[in-house]
Design a protein around this motif. Sequence first.
Motif, short mmCIF file in Angstrom:
data_model
loop_
_atom_site.label_atom_id
_atom_site.label_comp_id
_atom_site.label_asym_id
_atom_site.label_seq_id
_atom_site.Cartn_x
_atom_site.Cartn_y
_atom_site.Cartn_z
N UNK A 259 41.53 54.12 34.05
CA UNK A 259 40.09 54.33 34.20
C UNK A 259 39.87 55.77 34.64
N UNK A 260 39.13 56.54 33.85
CA UNK A 260 38.86 57.93 34.20
C UNK A 260 37.65 57.97 35.13
N UNK A 261 37.93 57.84 36.41
CA UNK A 261 36.93 57.90 37.46
C UNK A 261 37.55 58.60 38.67
N UNK A 262 36.71 58.96 39.64
CA UNK A 262 37.20 59.72 40.78
C UNK A 262 37.87 58.83 41.83
N UNK A 263 37.23 57.73 42.27
CA UNK A 263 37.77 56.98 43.40
C UNK A 263 37.11 55.61 43.52
N UNK A 264 37.62 54.82 44.49
CA UNK A 264 37.17 53.46 44.75
C UNK A 264 37.15 53.26 46.26
N UNK A 265 36.17 52.53 46.77
CA UNK A 265 36.06 52.32 48.22
C UNK A 265 36.87 51.09 48.63
N UNK A 266 38.01 51.33 49.29
CA UNK A 266 38.89 50.24 49.68
C UNK A 266 38.44 49.56 50.98
N UNK A 267 37.36 50.06 51.60
CA UNK A 267 36.80 49.37 52.75
C UNK A 267 35.89 48.22 52.32
N UNK A 268 35.54 48.18 51.05
CA UNK A 268 34.74 47.06 50.53
C UNK A 268 35.63 45.83 50.38
N UNK A 269 35.13 44.64 50.74
CA UNK A 269 35.92 43.42 50.56
C UNK A 269 36.39 43.21 49.12
N UNK A 270 35.66 43.75 48.16
CA UNK A 270 36.06 43.62 46.76
C UNK A 270 37.46 44.18 46.51
N UNK A 306 36.47 45.15 36.49
CA UNK A 306 37.82 44.76 36.08
C UNK A 306 38.62 44.13 37.21
N UNK A 307 38.49 44.67 38.43
CA UNK A 307 39.48 44.34 39.45
C UNK A 307 38.93 43.82 40.77
N UNK A 308 37.62 43.71 40.95
CA UNK A 308 37.10 43.23 42.23
C UNK A 308 37.61 41.81 42.51
N UNK A 309 37.96 41.59 43.77
CA UNK A 309 38.43 40.27 44.17
C UNK A 309 37.29 39.27 44.13
N UNK A 310 37.54 38.09 43.61
CA UNK A 310 36.48 37.09 43.45
C UNK A 310 35.98 36.57 44.79
N UNK A 311 34.68 36.36 44.87
CA UNK A 311 34.02 35.68 45.99
C UNK A 311 34.16 36.42 47.31
N UNK A 312 34.36 37.74 47.27
CA UNK A 312 34.48 38.49 48.52
C UNK A 312 33.36 39.50 48.73
N UNK A 313 32.77 39.98 47.68
CA UNK A 313 31.75 41.01 47.83
C UNK A 313 30.74 40.95 46.71
N UNK A 314 30.25 42.12 46.33
CA UNK A 314 29.17 42.17 45.36
C UNK A 314 29.59 42.02 43.93
N UNK A 315 30.89 42.17 43.62
CA UNK A 315 31.33 42.19 42.24
C UNK A 315 32.34 41.09 41.97
N UNK A 316 32.69 40.90 40.71
CA UNK A 316 33.67 39.90 40.30
C UNK A 316 34.51 40.50 39.18
N UNK A 317 35.78 40.72 39.42
CA UNK A 317 36.62 41.39 38.44
C UNK A 317 37.16 40.45 37.38
N UNK A 318 37.03 40.86 36.11
CA UNK A 318 37.50 40.00 35.03
C UNK A 318 39.01 39.82 35.07
N UNK A 319 39.76 40.91 35.20
CA UNK A 319 41.22 40.82 35.17
C UNK A 319 41.76 40.11 36.40
N UNK A 320 41.13 40.32 37.56
CA UNK A 320 41.59 39.61 38.76
C UNK A 320 41.33 38.11 38.63
N UNK A 321 40.36 37.73 37.80
CA UNK A 321 40.10 36.31 37.57
C UNK A 321 41.16 35.63 36.72
#
Length: 589
Positions: A259-270, A306-321
């Motif tokens: 993924x061509x992006x700068x960064x991700x916030x690992x303090x988020x439950x996701x 793609x990767x947010x952990x399910x049922x922990x925060x605002x998003x839901x990752x397809x691949x993690x599912x």
Amino acid sequence: MPLIAPRCPICLLLALLPSLIPAAHAENALRIEQLQRCGDLLEQERQEFCLRIRGLEDGDLRVSLGERELPAASIRREGEQLRLSLASADHRSAPLWLEQGERRSNPVWLSLRGSHVLAATPAEVAKNMDGLTTYVDLVSLIIEERFDGLKEARRLADKYGARVVGAIAPLNTYQLRLPVKNLTERDALLLRLGSETSVDAVIVEESAAEGEAEAEPAQEKPDQDEWAANRFVDAVNYYRRRIPAGESPIKPTPIRIGIIERNVDFDAPDFARYLGDCRPQQPRTCLYARDADKPDNHGSTVTGILAAHWDKGGNTGFLSGLEKASGGFEVIVERNSDAGITANIAASVNLVEDGVRVLNWSWGIHRVGAKDIQGDEVDSLIRSGLAMSGYEELLEEFFLWLRSKHPDVVVVNSAGNGSSFSGTDEYRLPSSFVTDQLLVVGGHQRSGRTDVAVDDPAYVTKRSSSNIDMRVDITASACAHASTLRADQRGEVHCGTSYATPMVTGIVAAMLSINPTLTPEQLRMLLRRSAMTIGGDYDFEPMDADDLTAPILPSERNYELNNEDVGRSARLDMQKALDLAVQSRDRVR
């Protein structure tokens, strides 16, 4: 009589505690905020990397690269900075993370492939005649392929008093720092460099010292679950059941995604569960990225799809599912440096050489003067004609290299949010490139109608900001919830083709995990054959030029000329795409 809560300081503190935990956790966290090549960027035998760390304390520090802990002799500590010196022959590209006491940092991807370009500092940029920020003394040269690129770049640098400071060697592209102080001097030198017989193109970077993310104009943001329009949950359920099916189980293949992006916030439950060591062989989804300072940034939202952990925060990752059923997915978030489009390509080259099968490009640029579908000028993410010509040559070199050296890699690109035409090379890059290895994704949203089924064309409507036309291969839902710092809290809705793109990236990765022999051309064919539709039946010639994607052809509907889907735009059906990927295995056998 209404009940009145007692005045209880302890009760009040307990009530506030959940909101205080994320802030305290973030303050004490060990995070890698930056990782870049440093020192001599052209040195390949021993490479140096500089890391900026948040939360680094005195005491023992363990630095791991892949399955090996790095020896103390290869690490130099300077306050919150670490400098690593690695012999290329002794290591390979791998995730890197830190451990100090019980704390573990976010893992980042350290590539030893060597493509890297420098970003300009705020003092090294200026405004050009179009009012756009441009680099003053840093430019890149694409050297004709018959020349030894590094040798020729150094010859030209000596001739013009410049220095070679960066390189994308597989594309014969080298970055020079010019001996100029202003744009007048730069442009005069560019004319001389461009006239050299060994120079194929000169790339002028137009971006601020800190790059920008692709955004769409403000408009209504729907509250509904947009992903239902692409059968997101149905696809997860199908994969979990079909892969381990008792009668004919499938052994899934591990897949690496860039993924061509700068960064991700690992303090988020996701994303908190991705801290420290992550082994995709378990199998599970692993995420490697630099740490961001807020959870609702562009990279976190794109990656979360793609990767947010399910049922922990605002998003839901397809691949993690897909975990437990999958063979494991590695999601690498990487942008090389803040040097704009040139850095995006440098990062992409490194990732492909490191084994990435799918690249997510949620970015794009328009040429100054580009018109939208209403005839008005596009006013976001624009570049001058000078910059666009260089970018076009660089992208052409990249896709030629992909076709020659890595024909199995597919790039998934956002169509853009300028209400413009995605396929006109005079106007937009990179979506205008016509190659089997580039999939272009537009955006749609729910129509609000409750009287139609999900596969009805009226279930969704075109996102008015989405770029359109024949070059767009497929659409996906354009809106997603951002991540938050509070568990079980849904974030603000973000919309744009940037967020439709990882929906397609995720399903392509899942299809490849089912059948890794699928070519980019076959992937596109299966996506189109499985697609639902959007919009009216235009009979191939929409009167208002408002065709969102290339119209579905009879050949994509078993040559049924009267099929009701023919002539309509294609909408992602994630569940059916997986089913066709399974069927493609049977055809191979």
